[in-house]
Design an enzyme around this catalytic site. Structure first.
Site, PDB file in Angstrom:
ATOM      1  N   GLU A  92      -1.602  -8.740   7.581  1.00 13.86           N
ATOM      2  CA  GLU A  92      -1.753  -8.477   9.023  1.00 13.86           C
ATOM      3  C   GLU A  92      -2.419  -9.628   9.776  1.00 13.86           C
ATOM      4  O   GLU A  92      -3.128  -9.416  10.758  1.00 13.86           O
ATOM      5  CB  GLU A  92      -2.501  -7.152   9.210  1.00 13.86           C
ATOM      6  CG  GLU A  92      -1.683  -5.987   8.657  1.00 13.86           C
ATOM      7  CD  GLU A  92      -2.341  -4.614   8.801  1.00 13.86           C
ATOM      8  OE1 GLU A  92      -3.560  -4.553   9.039  1.00 13.86           O
ATOM      9  OE2 GLU A  92      -1.623  -3.611   8.664  1.00 13.86           O
ATOM     10  N   GLN A  93      -2.137 -10.856   9.345  1.00 15.52           N
ATOM     11  CA  GLN A  93      -2.783 -12.010   9.971  1.00 15.52           C
ATOM     12  C   GLN A  93      -2.480 -12.129  11.460  1.00 15.52           C
ATOM     13  O   GLN A  93      -3.260 -12.664  12.229  1.00 15.52           O
ATOM     14  CB  GLN A  93      -2.344 -13.299   9.275  1.00 15.52           C
ATOM     15  CG  GLN A  93      -2.776 -13.359   7.842  1.00 15.52           C
ATOM     16  CD  GLN A  93      -2.252 -14.587   7.125  1.00 15.52           C
ATOM     17  OE1 GLN A  93      -2.053 -15.628   7.732  1.00 15.52           O
ATOM     18  NE2 GLN A  93      -2.033 -14.455   5.832  1.00 15.52           N
ATOM     19  N   ARG A 146       0.848  -1.198   0.000  1.00 13.98           N
ATOM     20  CA  ARG A 146       0.000   0.000   0.000  1.00 13.98           C
ATOM     21  C   ARG A 146       0.880   1.243   0.000  1.00 13.98           C
ATOM     22  O   ARG A 146       2.094   1.152   0.125  1.00 13.98           O
ATOM     23  CB  ARG A 146      -0.944  -0.003   1.198  1.00 13.98           C
ATOM     24  CG  ARG A 146      -0.223  -0.010   2.527  1.00 13.98           C
ATOM     25  CD  ARG A 146      -1.208   0.065   3.687  1.00 13.98           C
ATOM     26  NE  ARG A 146      -0.508  -0.127   4.961  1.00 13.98           N
ATOM     27  CZ  ARG A 146      -1.093  -0.161   6.138  1.00 13.98           C
ATOM     28  NH1 ARG A 146      -2.401  -0.023   6.234  1.00 13.98           N
ATOM     29  NH2 ARG A 146      -0.393  -0.336   7.238  1.00 13.98           N
ATOM     30  N   ASN A 176      -5.115   7.349   4.351  1.00 17.67           N
ATOM     31  CA  ASN A 176      -4.805   6.624   5.579  1.00 17.67           C
ATOM     32  C   ASN A 176      -3.338   6.826   5.931  1.00 17.67           C
ATOM     33  O   ASN A 176      -2.461   6.534   5.119  1.00 17.67           O
ATOM     34  CB  ASN A 176      -5.061   5.124   5.412  1.00 17.67           C
ATOM     35  CG  ASN A 176      -4.973   4.383   6.742  1.00 17.67           C
ATOM     36  OD1 ASN A 176      -5.907   4.419   7.532  1.00 17.67           O
ATOM     37  ND2 ASN A 176      -3.841   3.748   6.995  1.00 17.67           N
ATOM     38  N   GLU A 177      -3.094   7.375   7.099  1.00 21.61           N
ATOM     39  CA  GLU A 177      -1.735   7.535   7.623  1.00 21.61           C
ATOM     40  C   GLU A 177      -0.762   8.056   6.571  1.00 21.61           C
ATOM     41  O   GLU A 177       0.138   7.323   6.107  1.00 21.61           O
ATOM     42  CB  GLU A 177      -1.209   6.223   8.214  1.00 21.61           C
ATOM     43  CG  GLU A 177      -1.912   5.829   9.499  1.00 21.61           C
ATOM     44  CD  GLU A 177      -1.196   4.722  10.259  1.00 21.61           C
ATOM     45  OE1 GLU A 177      -0.360   4.012   9.655  1.00 21.61           O
ATOM     46  OE2 GLU A 177      -1.461   4.568  11.455  1.00 21.61           O
ATOM     47  N   GLU A 213      -7.362   4.569  15.615  1.00 19.38           N
ATOM     48  CA  GLU A 213      -7.032   3.144  15.705  1.00 19.38           C
ATOM     49  C   GLU A 213      -6.362   2.912  17.062  1.00 19.38           C
ATOM     50  O   GLU A 213      -5.297   3.468  17.327  1.00 19.38           O
ATOM     51  CB  GLU A 213      -6.054   2.736  14.592  1.00 19.38           C
ATOM     52  CG  GLU A 213      -6.615   2.921  13.194  1.00 19.38           C
ATOM     53  CD  GLU A 213      -5.630   2.510  12.093  1.00 19.38           C
ATOM     54  OE1 GLU A 213      -4.587   1.900  12.414  1.00 19.38           O
ATOM     55  OE2 GLU A 213      -5.904   2.826  10.924  1.00 19.38           O
ATOM     56  N   TRP A 248       3.579  -5.676  13.443  1.00 25.48           N
ATOM     57  CA  TRP A 248       4.591  -4.949  12.676  1.00 25.48           C
ATOM     58  C   TRP A 248       5.833  -4.526  13.446  1.00 25.48           C
ATOM     59  O   TRP A 248       6.792  -4.064  12.849  1.00 25.48           O
ATOM     60  CB  TRP A 248       3.965  -3.713  12.022  1.00 25.48           C
ATOM     61  CG  TRP A 248       3.111  -2.887  12.952  1.00 25.48           C
ATOM     62  CD1 TRP A 248       1.747  -2.939  13.050  1.00 25.48           C
ATOM     63  CD2 TRP A 248       3.543  -1.915  13.910  1.00 25.48           C
ATOM     64  NE1 TRP A 248       1.301  -2.055  14.010  1.00 25.48           N
ATOM     65  CE2 TRP A 248       2.378  -1.413  14.546  1.00 25.48           C
ATOM     66  CE3 TRP A 248       4.792  -1.414  14.298  1.00 25.48           C
ATOM     67  CZ2 TRP A 248       2.428  -0.440  15.548  1.00 25.48           C
ATOM     68  CZ3 TRP A 248       4.839  -0.442  15.293  1.00 25.48           C
ATOM     69  CH2 TRP A 248       3.673   0.033  15.906  1.00 25.48           C
ATOM     70  N   CYS A 263       3.139   8.698  -5.279  1.00 26.58           N
ATOM     71  CA  CYS A 263       3.951   9.882  -5.020  1.00 26.58           C
ATOM     72  C   CYS A 263       3.004  11.067  -4.838  1.00 26.58           C
ATOM     73  O   CYS A 263       2.143  11.306  -5.692  1.00 26.58           O
ATOM     74  CB  CYS A 263       4.877  10.109  -6.213  1.00 26.58           C
ATOM     75  SG  CYS A 263       5.778  11.660  -6.089  1.00 26.58           S
ATOM     76  N   HIS A 296      -2.168  -9.670  13.488  1.00 26.97           N
ATOM     77  CA  HIS A 296      -2.664  -8.497  14.219  1.00 26.97           C
ATOM     78  C   HIS A 296      -3.998  -8.829  14.871  1.00 26.97           C
ATOM     79  O   HIS A 296      -4.960  -9.182  14.204  1.00 26.97           O
ATOM     80  CB  HIS A 296      -2.850  -7.345  13.230  1.00 26.97           C
ATOM     81  CG  HIS A 296      -2.946  -5.998  13.875  1.00 26.97           C
ATOM     82  ND1 HIS A 296      -3.986  -5.656  14.712  1.00 26.97           N
ATOM     83  CD2 HIS A 296      -2.143  -4.921  13.803  1.00 26.97           C
ATOM     84  CE1 HIS A 296      -3.800  -4.406  15.121  1.00 26.97           C
ATOM     85  NE2 HIS A 296      -2.693  -3.945  14.587  1.00 26.97           N
TER      86      HIS A 296
HETATM   87  C1  GAL Z   1      -1.899   1.327  10.986  1.00 28.53           C
HETATM   88  C2  GAL Z   1      -2.732   1.344   9.723  1.00 28.53           C
HETATM   89  C3  GAL Z   1      -3.731   0.217   9.671  1.00 28.53           C
HETATM   90  C4  GAL Z   1      -3.091  -1.059  10.118  1.00 28.53           C
HETATM   91  C5  GAL Z   1      -2.535  -0.887  11.490  1.00 28.53           C
HETATM   92  C6  GAL Z   1      -1.916  -2.132  12.069  1.00 28.53           C
HETATM   93  O1  GAL Z   1      -0.648   1.855  10.733  1.00 28.53           O
HETATM   94  O2  GAL Z   1      -3.414   2.566   9.580  1.00 28.53           O
HETATM   95  O3  GAL Z   1      -4.246   0.096   8.373  1.00 28.53           O
HETATM   96  O4  GAL Z   1      -2.092  -1.411   9.217  1.00 28.53           O
HETATM   97  O5  GAL Z   1      -1.543   0.094  11.460  1.00 28.53           O
HETATM   98  O6  GAL Z   1      -1.412  -1.889  13.355  1.00 28.53           O
END
Ligand code: GAL
Length: 651
Positions: free
Chosen positions: A361-362, A103, A141-142, A313, A321, A107, A364
């Site tokens: 992100e399995q 993702r 997003n972010e 979030e 991560w 640019c 997470h």
């Molecule tokens: C954030 C992001 C989310 C998800 C999350 C996982 O950085 O906005 O989409 O990836 O982290 O912790």
């Protein structure tokens, strides 16, 4: 109306949506964020939209009584778009494109991609702008996640040259500002200038600083493009963006100025693991997170949102991560929620409703397991929802007694020329914040442009560039002001000022820094305060100062480490914890602010006539509530991860 969750209807069979929505409401959630990565499902083929599924998802969520934050999907341009326009990809510092397959592969400077973003945002806002379920929007997003603020694409080079031309007017002014006579770097025309990439050794620092400024402006204008469309087609809805933790590559105050609400994504255990904390701190706060990390960002983003901010979030369990991903202690999700509310959050929203069994992100956690049964955090959310309901409305946060100035540009300066490995403006600001919070003080983190009048005390640990306007505003204050090392050490162009640092403030602070040294991490400099107190120390950085003033503290060789003149205190070094506490306590006393020195791991925050206490230590603590305090949440004893709150004494 304070809790929410991030949900991906496109990840799940349609048959489970209604059940999910019902359980969200039953858990005490009122908000649900959707859509921010769904471009390939919204527009599977160029120009052919499939809104049916989103219509139905919104209907299901709405009829359950949920309010929706609809995300614009611009963080995830689909494959067909990238293939049709590979020039929209960002170019990394290795000179290579950052390709499709995860993702944020775009640019900010790509004009064609901006056009595509305007198109998809317009299509969404046309269709859903007045949908009764859609109560707010999230742009993208972010911004910057995965190191994506800076790109070295051809589009970025082209727009950088235009940006430079607008800033300098003629090339001679740029040559002077960048000091290009050094090493024969002189340019004859703006067209000759490239982004500062792949130079043999470090690129010209003024060039780099301008590239940071340019990239930051690109993020702001990219965001503004979306905000303008959403405001036009969806009036009355808040426009929000979700910022990150410990991320400084663009000026968040500038982006925040275009939003109705700032929000951020709070992952306390990931931040502890991945940032500069000592191995001891990482072990000690393993399952609770550092006592100041979430609060620091709450106070920063409250500033970015001019008082209006959310946690978009919230970490619900282990993340996927960080270097290592421990499970939070039971109760932490509840404590993190209360902590955000105590710092003024309007909404805390958990990431994510259900753990994904596929994709990146399995590992997470979510509020639910992939098999749709509740995970640990679900019960905590239920509990906190009930507690919030019982406590009733909380009024907004009052102005804090202390303003802590944070300058994004200041952080770029120390990244470009750290001079000692690891010197970081962000870290110094964080440590000073931590020192203030350990004294029980509430803090507003503010932009250098902010109005500072009305604060009892102002702290500016890392302002390497102080322009004339800021210098005037600082000099005009009567409240005590603490300045950190390197203050006003550079001009706007990143030169040493002609009269030596801190020249911009010399009218009010008679010191001149004639030499600096940086020190290895394992070197500690003893510092003695005037009264002879021992055991204090500094690290990382030392300045040699010429001044007629008698210092308040000295290094072992007699050189000054801490000066005071008028309402200014100046630190010529990076103080270690005990020295910092000493300095901040003295400043608070001068400011007439009462401190409550707290036990390790305990923090306080006041909101709406209540004082909240939190315990991030792995042992029991006591809340420092007055004798006979009327607790409205918890009690005096704070277990690890515990929270309590009591009514402030009206007297
Ligand atoms: C954030 C992001 C989310 C998800 C999350 C996982 O950085 O906005 O989409 O990836 O982290 O912790």
């Amino acid at each position: 109306m304070r809790l929410g969750v991030c949900y991906y209807p496109e990840h799940w069979p349609e048959e489970v949506w209604a059940e999910d929505a019902r359980r969200m409401v039953e858990m005490g959630l009122t908000w649900v964020r959707i859509g921010e990565f769904a471009w390939s499902r919204l527009e599977p083929e160029p120009g052919s939209f499939e809104f049916g599924w989103l219509d139905r998802a919104l209907e299901v969520l709405h009829s359950a009584g949920l309010k929706v934050v609809l995300g614009t999907p611009t963080a995830t341009p689909p494959k067909w778009l990238v293939d049709a326009d590979p020039g929209m990809l960002a170019i990394g510092s290795d000179g290579q494109p950052r390709r499709f397959g995860s993702r944020r592969h775009y640019c900010f400077s790509s004009e064609s991609y901006r056009g595509e973003c305007a198109r998809i945002v317009t299509a969404l806002a046309d269709r859903y702008g007045d949908h009764p379920a859609v109560a707010a929007w999230q742009t993208d997003n972010e911004y910057g996640c995965h190191d994506t603020t800076i790109s070295y694409s051809a589009a970025a080079a082209r727009r950088f040259r235009l940006w430079l031309r607008a800033r300098y007017g003629d090339i001679a002014a740029l040559n002077a500002a960048w000091g290009t006579v050094f090493w024969s770097q002189e340019y004859r025309a703006f067209e000759e200038i490239d982004p500062p990439l792949q130079t043999v050794t470090e690129a010209n620092p003024s060039h780099r600083l301008d590239y940071n400024r340019f990239a930051s402006d690109e993020v702001a204008s990219f965001n503004r493009l979306q905000v303008d469309i959403l405001r036009r087609l969806s009036p009355g809805r808040d426009v929000i963006h979700n910022f990150m933790g410990f991320y400084t590559e663009f000026d968040h105050f500038a982006v925040g100025a275009d939003l109705d609400v700032a929000s951020w994504d709070s992952y306390p255990l990931g931040f502890l693991e991945d940032f500069w904390f000592s191995p001891e701190d990482k072990r000690r706060y393993l399952r609770q997170g550092h006592p100041d990390v979430s609060a620091f960002h709450h106070d920063l983003y409250r500033g970015c949102g001019r008082g209006r901010w959310w946690v978009m979030e919230q970490q619900p369990g282990p993340v996927n991560w960080a270097g290592f991903n421990p499970a939070p202690l039971d109760g932490m999700v509840r404590m993190w929620t209360w902590e955000a509310l105590a710092h003024g959050a309007e909404v805390v929203s958990y990431f994510r409703w259900r753990q994904a069994p596929f994709g990146q992100e399995q590992f997470h956690a979510g509020l639910n397991l992939p098999d749709r049964t509740p995970d640990v955090a679900a019960a905590e959310v239920r509990q906190v929802a009930a507690e919030i309901a019982a406590l009733g409305q909380l009024s907004p946060c009052a102005r804090a007694p202390v303003a802590l100035i944070f300058s994004y540009e200041g952080d770029w300066v120390t990244k470009i020329q750290p001079q000692g490995r690891g010197y970081s403006a962000l870290r110094l600001v964080f440590e000073v914040y931590s020192g203030l919070r350990g004294l029980g003080l509430d803090v507003d983190i503010v932009d250098p442009q902010a109005d500072l009048t009305g604060y009892a005390m102002v702290v500016a640990p890392a302002l390497p560039i102080v322009d004339a306007a800021l210098a005037d505003r600082l000099m005009a204050l009567s409240a005590p002001v603490l300045l950190g090392p390197r203050t006003a050490s550079k001009t706007r162009d990143l030169h040493i000022p002609p009269g030596l640092p801190p020249e911009a403030l010399c009218a009010a602070l008679p010191i001149r820094v004639t030499r600096v040294e940086s020190l290895r991490d394992d070197v500690s400099l003893p510092v003695t305060v005037g009264d002879g107190s021992e055991g204090l120390s500094a690290r990382a950085w030392r300045e040699f100062i010429e001044s007629p003033l008698t210092p308040l503290a000295r290094f072992a060789d007699g050189g000054g480490a801490w000066y005071r003149h008028g309402h200014f205190d100046y630190l010529a070094t990076w103080p270690e914890a005990a020295l910092l506490r000493r300095v901040l306590t003295a400043l608070a006393a001068r400011a007439g602010i009462a401190c409550t020195p707290l036990a390790e791991g305990v923090r306080l925050r006041r909101r709406g006539g209540l004082t909240f206490a939190f315990n991030s230590a792995p042992e029991d603590r006591e809340a420092p509530a007055p004798r006979g305090a009327a607790f409205v949440l918890g009690a005096r004893k704070l277990a690890p991860g515990g929270v309590s709150a009591w009514r402030d004494d009206p007297g």
